[in-house]
Motif scaffolding. Structure first.
Motif, PDB file in Angstrom:
ATOM      1  N   ILE A   4      23.487  23.997  29.002  1.00 25.66           N
ATOM      2  CA  ILE A   4      24.308  23.158  27.627  1.00 25.66           C
ATOM      3  C   ILE A   4      24.819  22.647  27.792  1.00 25.66           C
ATOM      4  O   ILE A   4      24.450  21.402  27.434  1.00 25.66           O
ATOM      5  CB  ILE A   4      24.153  24.673  26.433  1.00 25.66           C
ATOM      6  CG1 ILE A   4      23.493  25.442  26.371  1.00 25.66           C
ATOM      7  CG2 ILE A   4      24.958  24.204  25.469  1.00 25.66           C
ATOM      8  CD1 ILE A   4      23.690  27.574  25.723  1.00 25.66           C
ATOM      9  N   VAL A  51      17.735  26.599  26.141  1.00 20.85           N
ATOM     10  CA  VAL A  51      17.682  28.414  25.513  1.00 20.85           C
ATOM     11  C   VAL A  51      17.182  29.072  25.836  1.00 20.85           C
ATOM     12  O   VAL A  51      16.328  29.976  26.473  1.00 20.85           O
ATOM     13  CB  VAL A  51      18.812  28.423  24.886  1.00 20.85           C
ATOM     14  CG1 VAL A  51      18.930  30.404  24.090  1.00 20.85           C
ATOM     15  CG2 VAL A  51      19.506  27.570  24.484  1.00 20.85           C
ATOM     16  N   LEU A 103      20.840  35.528  24.232  1.00 19.87           N
ATOM     17  CA  LEU A 103      21.671  35.828  22.730  1.00 19.87           C
ATOM     18  C   LEU A 103      21.834  37.240  22.509  1.00 19.87           C
ATOM     19  O   LEU A 103      22.822  37.002  21.024  1.00 19.87           O
ATOM     20  CB  LEU A 103      20.362  34.792  21.842  1.00 19.87           C
ATOM     21  CG  LEU A 103      19.510  33.510  22.024  1.00 19.87           C
ATOM     22  CD1 LEU A 103      18.923  33.382  21.142  1.00 19.87           C
ATOM     23  CD2 LEU A 103      20.496  32.774  21.856  1.00 19.87           C
ATOM     24  N   PHE A 114      24.763  29.092  20.285  1.00 19.65           N
ATOM     25  CA  PHE A 114      23.600  28.439  20.083  1.00 19.65           C
ATOM     26  C   PHE A 114      23.753  28.229  18.219  1.00 19.65           C
ATOM     27  O   PHE A 114      23.018  27.486  17.996  1.00 19.65           O
ATOM     28  CB  PHE A 114      23.223  30.169  20.133  1.00 19.65           C
ATOM     29  CG  PHE A 114      21.239  29.714  19.633  1.00 19.65           C
ATOM     30  CD1 PHE A 114      20.664  28.240  20.569  1.00 19.65           C
ATOM     31  CD2 PHE A 114      20.746  30.723  18.728  1.00 19.65           C
ATOM     32  CE1 PHE A 114      19.197  28.330  20.757  1.00 19.65           C
ATOM     33  CE2 PHE A 114      19.227  30.395  18.644  1.00 19.65           C
ATOM     34  CZ  PHE A 114      18.578  29.214  19.224  1.00 19.65           C
TER      35      PHE A 114
END
Length: 449
Positions: free
Chosen positions: A222, A416, A426, A435
């Motif tokens: 990320i 993701v 998650l 997120f």
């Protein structure tokens, strides 16, 4: 302090409140310094946070984005981690309330995405607490409320992050936080200094910061994606150095899902620039052939060989996916219950076999979506898929209006998604919060202008 209370209180209330706070803070700081230095540090951190809010602008957004990944520097198994997480939840909610006071009437925004994210958070928060309390109690209400705080921040703040500079500050903070965690990992990783190979290096990686398995790899992907996506002509050399740090950290995460997420997110960022796409694809191919460290090659070669087939890790995943599908079919409306997947494997005799013995301590199915369907039923599963669909459609609409932030967020979504097909990122509270912060940059419509 006056600026904080200006929208909601008259002069005499603001003055009296400021005086009362001053009379309380001074002796409290002295007591904490003498008895509880850790609490004093937390207290000073809260004061700095309020100062950032009062200052306004991009500072609080940048600090928010950076603070969440830094939670990985605290062992997730410690009491300090829970305290730090709760403190960060409280700070962000304070920030959200301030944004509401500043902008009581938000502009047009994506209500569908907000509704999906908040509903998803409610399902996860309620499901995760059912094992702790089977009846409605004060403890149950409090724990569920704490779990919902990040989603409350999203509901209140996301529609008010309409300034492109605030969005970039929030995402830049996340990227820099990921870099800091990567530096700490690389400095402490024995796999870089002791010549560990293959599985030994892979296991060693996950004992550095709280045994977090694939979560660290995805966090660094990320960060990599945001640094690439938020293009700027300033600080090119510094950004290049940060990208190198993240790439090395991703490689030594020994997370195959992170490798795939890295490749697909990078290619997505360059897919509409044909020349750069070929250059990037060629560079990735050359690096895979000639530049990978031996330990990383050993990890990749473990996945499948002609004589042996899949390695135990891959075989276990396949078995768990089948078990998760069976679990959903056994209770499609309600699911088998949060945290009950391991119990279901034992009860039905579907526990996978590794090294000659059954593995029972498996809380999830190594696939976020299948785990959600299995444990929370069709409602939780559809919500989990629906968030990605709604967010992807939102990025497409914003990209049509030349939003570079939306393009970077879309690449993060893809990263993701890929990682979620092989793990449960998650369900990790830190990555889930990251997120949520990323999705918050999609809600306001200022960037469409």
């Amino acid at each position: 302090m006056n600026r904080l209370f200006t929208p909601v209180a008259p002069d005499f209330v603001r003055t009296g409140t400021a005086l009362a706070i001053g009379l309380i803070i001074a002796p409290l700081a002295g007591v904490l310094a003498a008895t509880q230095p850790l609490l004093l540090l937390a207290f000073l951190g809260a004061a700095m946070w309020v100062a950032l809010i009062l200052r306004g602008g991009r500072s609080a957004f940048f600090v928010t984005g950076m603070a969440v990944p830094l939670l990985y520097l605290i062992d997730v198994r410690s009491a300090l981690f829970s305290q730090a997480l709760l403190a960060l939840y409280g700070m962000t909610c304070l920030h959200a309330l301030y944004l509401v006071a500043q902008q009581p009437d938000s502009r047009q925004w994506s209500r569908r995405l907000v509704a999906l994210v908040v509903a998803w958070g409610a399902v996860v928060a309620l499901a995760a607490r059912t094992s702790a309390s089977d009846s409605l109690s004060l403890r149950f209400v409090v724990t569920v409320g704490i779990g919902l705080l990040p989603y409350l921040w999203f509901a209140l703040a996301a529609s008010r992050i309409t300034d492109i500079d605030r969005q970039r500050a929030l995402l830049s903070g996340i990227a820099l936080g990921a870099v800091v965690v990567a530096v700490v990992f690389l400095v402490n990783s024995r796999s870089l200094t002791d010549g560990l190979q293959g599985r030994d290096a892979w296991i060693d990686t996950y004992t550095i910061i709280g045994s977090l398995k694939n979560s660290l790899g995805l966090l660094w992907v990320i960060g990599w994606t945001l640094l690439l996506g938020l293009r700027t002509r300033e600080w090119r050399l510094i950004r290049g150095a940060l990208l190198i740090v993240l790439l090395v950290a991703i490689l030594f995460s020994f997370s195959r899902s992170s490798y795939m997420a890295l490749i697909v997110a990078t290619l997505l960022l360059y897919h509409d620039r044909s020349l750069k796409l070929w250059v990037v694809a060629g560079a990735i191919g050359a690096f895979l052939l000639f530049g990978l460290p031996d330990a990383v090659w050993a990890r990749l070669e473990m996945t499948w060989t002609p004589g042996r087939g899949f390695d135990p890790s891959a075989e276990t995943r396949i078995e768990l996916w089948g078990a998760a599908i069976n679990a959903f079919l056994s209770a499609p409306l309600t699911g088998i219950g949060w945290g009950k997947f391991s119990e279901y494997l034992v009860r039905t005799g579907q526990a996978p076999v590794a090294a000659g013995s059954a593995v029972y301590d498996l809380g999830y199915a190594h696939n976020y979506f299948l785990s959600a369907f299995a444990m929370t039923g069709i409602g939780g599963g559809v919500l989990s898929v629906g968030i990605f669909v709604a967010a992807w459609m939102r990025t497409q609409a914003l990209i049509a209006h030349q939003s570079h932030v939306a393009r970077a967020v879309q690449a993060v979504l893809l990263a993701v998604l890929v990682s979620s097909l092989f793990g449960e990122p998650l369900f990790d509270p830190i990555l889930a919060f990251v997120f949520i912060l990323v999705l918050a940059c999609l809600v306001g419509q200022q960037s469409e202008a």
